[in-house]
Design a protein around this motif. Structure first.
Motif, PDB file in Angstrom:
ATOM      1  N   ASP A 133       0.997  -1.213   0.083  1.00  9.18           N
ATOM      2  CA  ASP A 133      -0.200   0.170  -0.086  1.00  9.18           C
ATOM      3  C   ASP A 133       0.901   1.224   0.141  1.00  9.18           C
ATOM      4  N   GLU A 134       2.175   1.229  -0.314  1.00  8.46           N
ATOM      5  CA  GLU A 134       3.085   2.416  -0.352  1.00  8.46           C
ATOM      6  C   GLU A 134       3.433   2.679   1.060  1.00  8.46           C
ATOM      7  N   SER A 135       3.023   2.225   2.130  1.00  8.14           N
ATOM      8  CA  SER A 135       3.382   2.606   3.533  1.00  8.14           C
ATOM      9  C   SER A 135       4.913   2.057   3.603  1.00  8.14           C
ATOM     10  N   GLU A 136       5.669   2.741   4.584  1.00  8.19           N
ATOM     11  CA  GLU A 136       6.967   2.329   4.990  1.00  8.19           C
ATOM     12  C   GLU A 136       6.967   1.567   6.208  1.00  8.19           C
ATOM     13  N   GLN A 137       7.654   0.462   6.391  1.00  7.87           N
ATOM     14  CA  GLN A 137       7.450  -0.400   7.733  1.00  7.87           C
ATOM     15  C   GLN A 137       9.159  -0.360   8.236  1.00  7.87           C
TER      16      GLN A 137
END
Length: 199
Positions: free
Chosen positions: A189-193
């Motif tokens: 979802d293009e989020s960064e982890q």
């Protein structure tokens, strides 16, 4: 069912019928926002303890690293737990302001808040955010905790990286910078982890 699922064919039901107790390994990542500030001169130095209920007793599973002077910590420590599909596994996350060498004491001024849920709730939603509570059901201000779950796949491959830095800017007034490196992955979802933070 994922490759990491493990089935125990030796378990049996009360009727004597052999059933399989399937588990999978789950990684839990934790972050907090708007933690209470318990320190007088600095901000809180938070760490989160993961407890699991076993036979009515809360047992410590593991704890995160301590992040200095931070009320919005994103912890790099990953909790790895066994997930039993047909079992209610109660979890409790407790945030503390740490003093000294990772000591967690019973003092009220060290406790920043706690949250209870089941492992099944986290796995089903993949990401859960809840308010932190102090004793007697009192809200810990606007403090929240977010727990993200990911089932571990059967891929045991690994990558080894060697990294160094040169000529970094000096960000401190009276001494040199204290650098560290954070490695993130980009999710679908293009989020960064955050996956790793060096010393």
């Amino acid at each position: 069912m994922m490759m990491s699922d493990i089935c125990d064919p030796t378990s049996s039901s009360p009727l004597g019928v052999v059933t399989a107790t399937c588990i999978s390994k789950v990684e839990l990542r934790v972050s907090c926002k708007q933690l209470l500030d318990r320190d007088t001169l600095n901000k809180s130095d938070p760490s989160v303890v993961l407890l699991m209920q076993s036979q009515g007793q809360w047992m410590e599973v593991d704890r995160t690293e301590v992040i200095k002077n931070n009320l919005h910590p994103v912890f790099s420590k990953v909790f790895t737990v066994d997930y039993y599909f047909e079992e209610v596994q109660k979890l409790r996350f407790e945030a503390y302001d740490i003093h000294g060498h990772c000591s967690i004491g019973p003092r009220d001024d060290d406790f920043l808040g706690g949250m209870e849920c089941t492992l099944g709730q986290i796995v089903a939603q993949k990401k859960i955010t809840k308010a932190l509570f102090l004793k007697y059901g009192k809200y810990a201000g606007k403090s929240t905790i977010t727990v993200t779950a990911e089932e571990i796949s059967g891929n045991n491959g690994y990558v080894e990286l060697s990294l160094c830095a040169r000529k970094l800017d000096d960000k401190d007034l009276f001494s040199k910078s204290d650098p560290f490196l954070e490695i993130y992955r980009v999710n679908d979802d293009e989020s960064e982890q955050l996956v790793h933070r060096t010393e």
